[in-house]
Enzyme design. Sequence first.
Site, mmCIF file in Angstrom:
data_model
loop_
_atom_site.group_PDB
_atom_site.id
_atom_site.type_symbol
_atom_site.label_atom_id
_atom_site.label_comp_id
_atom_site.label_asym_id
_atom_site.label_seq_id
_atom_site.Cartn_x
_atom_site.Cartn_y
_atom_site.Cartn_z
ATOM 1 N N ASN A 154 -4.989 -4.205 -1.824
ATOM 2 C CA ASN A 154 -4.464 -4.234 -3.162
ATOM 3 C C ASN A 154 -3.748 -5.656 -3.498
ATOM 4 O O ASN A 154 -3.860 -5.911 -4.741
ATOM 5 C CB ASN A 154 -3.314 -3.013 -3.341
ATOM 6 C CG ASN A 154 -2.387 -3.231 -2.448
ATOM 7 O OD1 ASN A 154 -2.448 -3.558 -1.287
ATOM 8 N ND2 ASN A 154 -1.334 -2.393 -2.642
ATOM 9 N N GLU A 251 4.387 -1.628 6.875
ATOM 10 C CA GLU A 251 4.438 -1.433 5.415
ATOM 11 C C GLU A 251 3.542 -0.429 4.919
ATOM 12 O O GLU A 251 2.362 -0.816 4.942
ATOM 13 C CB GLU A 251 4.250 -2.962 4.625
ATOM 14 C CG GLU A 251 5.343 -3.813 4.860
ATOM 15 C CD GLU A 251 6.755 -3.587 4.490
ATOM 16 O OE1 GLU A 251 6.996 -2.469 3.894
ATOM 17 O OE2 GLU A 251 7.715 -4.068 4.678
ATOM 18 N N CYS A 285 1.799 0.407 -3.520
ATOM 19 C CA CYS A 285 2.484 1.142 -2.309
ATOM 20 C C CYS A 285 3.673 1.759 -2.767
ATOM 21 O O CYS A 285 3.911 2.957 -2.757
ATOM 22 C CB CYS A 285 2.687 0.391 -1.130
ATOM 23 S SG CYS A 285 3.405 -0.852 -1.247
ATOM 24 N N GLU A 459 9.912 -6.840 4.855
ATOM 25 C CA GLU A 459 9.416 -7.986 4.565
ATOM 26 C C GLU A 459 10.267 -8.781 3.725
ATOM 27 O O GLU A 459 11.104 -8.231 2.972
ATOM 28 C CB GLU A 459 8.024 -7.792 3.955
ATOM 29 C CG GLU A 459 7.149 -7.358 4.996
ATOM 30 C CD GLU A 459 5.533 -7.430 4.865
ATOM 31 O OE1 GLU A 459 5.145 -6.600 3.932
ATOM 32 O OE2 GLU A 459 4.909 -8.158 5.555
#
Length: 485
Positions: A154, A251, A285, A459
């Site tokens: 994505n 993630e 997400c 992150e």
Amino acid sequence: MTYPTQPTASHFIDGAYVEDTAGTPIEVIYPATGKTIATVYEATPAIIEKALASAQSAQKAWAALPGVERGRILRRAADMIRERNHDLSVLETMDTGKPLSETLVADATSAADSLEFFGGIAASLTGETIQLGDDFVYTRREALGVCVGIGAWNYPTQIAAWKGAPALACGNSMVFKPSETTPLCALKVAEILHEAGLPAGLYNVIQGRGGVGAALIGDTRVAKVSLTGSVATGRKVYAAAAEGIRNVTMELGGKSPLVIFDDADLEKAVSGAILGNFYSTGQVCSNGTRVFVQSGIKEAFLARMTERLAGAKLGDPLDEATTFGPMVSEAQLGIVEGFIAKGIEEGARLVTGGTRPDRDGFYLLPTVFADVTDDMTIAREEIFGPVMSVLDFETEEEVLTRANDTPYGLAAGVFTNDLTRAHRMVAGFEAGTCYINHYNLAPVEAPFGGSKLSGVGRENSKAAIEYYTQIKSVYVGMGDVEAPF
Ligand code: NDP
């Protein structure tokens, strides 16, 4: 000038493009037309070996450089990415189908932010001193070594930089494997990093499907793996990393709640719900796909949402007026249509959308379901497409319990004008990334990541440093050495 969609070669290893047509071909499809725009070849064992060997041999000298020198290269790459933003954005649009109006502001620019932020922080990475009388302990913050990055489809440019920038700032090297669906953009990140002065071997990109990722993670030279992907893949990658006791950042996916109280500013809440469900055609997400709307505002919310969605401009992603593009692939479109059918079958009320428009490419209309209940499939499973589920609620206590009733914990949001309630809600959310009166922003300065099944580690921000370094503790004796015999 725009970049040709066919890359110079499939892989970027040891500072140069490398081809090996013995690998299985991977067709790159432009989602707006369904046409092939490039072919790359999956990494063969020889390519995987070359990437790992070059990453290993370059890493130690890189880690030994002063942080300010490492940082300077990353910041130079950030500037180059900004200068080339338009061309990189066009390529990201071709790779993913996301409209240029989005990619111009959210992809290469986010990669540049990441390189600039971690480039800036590289010079200030330190250990600490702990005084113990005359003796003392000092700590060295050291690189992990060779890191593997594995990306989802994505945000191909952003993910390549979100993993590469902190890894390199901390003195690591990286082998990055993009998703087979979007293999083009990470190659450009590698090319620019090297043009900015990154020594050969420190940031390598190799193509392939899950098997290539698995081969990388299983190699004893690898110290860490950072994955952006689904929970199902996360389980496999985490387990494979555990075999070698490797560090991880995971993630993963989500089914995040977005709670709208009836005292909220309706227009802001509708905007937040649009950002949290339809940006990037819903393929984000952290999307707040379970939209809990308090009963007093529900019909007004649905009416305004329907009006605002009518203003979405679905069309050619390369036309900057387009604000809603196709899904990334035919396969993903089919998965999302399956969820829409399930929503209808299980009794949710289809307010708008639900079908493909009459045009080529993998397009789906923005879709809203109302009267969704907690047990419905569309309220429980990650759809990863432009499908919003609106659920009713009455009280704060009830909605918090229901919001947390999910195995995921990536993000959560609340719209309300009651200050103390907003903070109470956020304190109660079981999620790593929360929003008050906004949704889905991910600035590099803020930690990003999930709890529960949505992931491990963070992150972005200073927090990412903890996941790309290890602490060496050094005891220094200043006096006699006492021993029992
Ligand atoms: P997948 O989990 O299918 O794939 C992720 C990556 O892992 C791909 O590069 C894939 O390769 C690779 N892979 C697959 N199997 C293995 C394996 N056994 N070992 C090593 N690597 C493997 O995710 P998608 O690409 O479909 O992306 C969508 C998912 O990503 C969603 O669930 C979404 O929520 C999540 N996501 C999470 C984000 C976050 O930050 N939390 C951000 C963006 C997405 P290939 O696909 O080429 O076969």
